[in-house]
Design an enzyme around this catalytic site. Sequence first.
Site, mmCIF file in Angstrom:
data_model
loop_
_atom_site.group_PDB
_atom_site.id
_atom_site.type_symbol
_atom_site.label_atom_id
_atom_site.label_comp_id
_atom_site.label_asym_id
_atom_site.label_seq_id
_atom_site.Cartn_x
_atom_site.Cartn_y
_atom_site.Cartn_z
ATOM 1 C CG ASP A 140 -0.266 -0.420 2.507
ATOM 2 O OD1 ASP A 140 0.968 -0.418 2.559
ATOM 3 O OD2 ASP A 140 -0.980 -0.728 3.479
ATOM 4 C CG ASP A 155 -8.704 -0.991 11.887
ATOM 5 O OD1 ASP A 155 -7.754 -1.708 11.517
ATOM 6 O OD2 ASP A 155 -9.150 -0.054 11.193
ATOM 7 C CG HIS A 160 -5.875 -2.182 8.859
ATOM 8 N ND1 HIS A 160 -6.072 -0.850 9.147
ATOM 9 C CD2 HIS A 160 -4.540 -2.371 8.950
ATOM 10 C CE1 HIS A 160 -4.909 -0.271 9.384
ATOM 11 N NE2 HIS A 160 -3.960 -1.169 9.273
HETATM 12 C C1 GLP Z 1 -0.513 0.541 8.486
HETATM 13 C C2 GLP Z 1 -0.191 -0.330 7.295
HETATM 14 C C3 GLP Z 1 -0.371 -1.791 7.615
HETATM 15 C C4 GLP Z 1 0.336 -2.119 8.913
HETATM 16 C C5 GLP Z 1 -0.244 -1.303 10.033
HETATM 17 C C6 GLP Z 1 0.379 -1.609 11.383
HETATM 18 O O1 GLP Z 1 -1.859 0.751 8.657
HETATM 19 N N1 GLP Z 1 -0.971 -0.010 6.158
HETATM 20 O O2 GLP Z 1 0.129 -2.574 6.547
HETATM 21 O O3 GLP Z 1 0.196 -3.490 9.181
HETATM 22 O O4 GLP Z 1 0.006 0.062 9.705
HETATM 23 O O5 GLP Z 1 1.519 -0.858 11.576
HETATM 24 P P1 GLP Z 1 2.504 -1.023 12.781
HETATM 25 O O6 GLP Z 1 3.347 -2.209 12.460
HETATM 26 O O7 GLP Z 1 3.321 0.237 12.779
HETATM 27 O O8 GLP Z 1 1.709 -1.211 13.998
#
Ligand code: GLP
Length: 262
Positions: free
Chosen positions: A67, A136, A138
Amino acid sequence: MEVIVCSAYQEMSVQAAHEVSKVLNTKPNAVLGLATGSTPLGLYKELVRLHKEEGLDFSQVTTFNLDEYVGLPDTHPQSYHYFMKQNFFQHINIPPQNVHIPSGTTRNHLAFCAWYERRITECGGIDLQLLGIGSDGHIAFNEPGSSLGSRTRIKTLAKETIQDNARFFEKKQDVPIYAITMGVGTILEARKLLLLASGKSKAAAVAAAIEGPVTSMITASALQLHPNSMIFMDKEAASQLKMRDYYQWIQDNKPGAPQPEP
Ligand code: GLP
């Protein structure tokens, strides 16, 4: 789904990096799906170490990132282009033309997303897809309610995600509200999925994804539909799992390699 609870973040990162290197050692021209966020940083560090100290070769590897924020140019310090360059690509020997990351500045989202999907297919599909998980639930930027069949597209971020990711920006208002993201359907087509989760703030999402129903409200639960997925986590992220003892029991009693018939 294989659930692997590690004693700490570092052990999780090293074990997950080992899974990536196993794929590259058997298929040097593998296609890797990559993720951003703070969680995979240790994994990238270990892959860089394996490259520098043990010759792990990326010269034939192709990558597709999950993304990118809409509106951020590649040079923006919070863009995922910048993140990948700083934390991974500039330290390994991957040819720049083999790297794919959704464009944050395309003017034609529809055409770009269709091209991205086509490129994945042209390159033979993704062999191993790395994933993190949002608080959340995702994966990538597939926020609650994203269709489990969704493809690469522009997506409006949930308020919770904007709040979570505000820590990387000067102020909350600077966090983009749109992203281009691979869809859940795109992700499920990868041959192997490897999700990493660290910290207490992920515990509820991890438990819902692994032990709750498959639902578009927790897009990480779609991993339950995949025949070859591994979920690595530290103790904190595992703290709300009900079946934790069983997952450990499985790890301690893995069936050996099949023996030839006498
Ligand atoms: C963002 C990214 C995700 C990632 C999430 C968690 O939302 N789009 O791909 O998994 O962050 O990030 P972190 O590892 O910093 O908690």
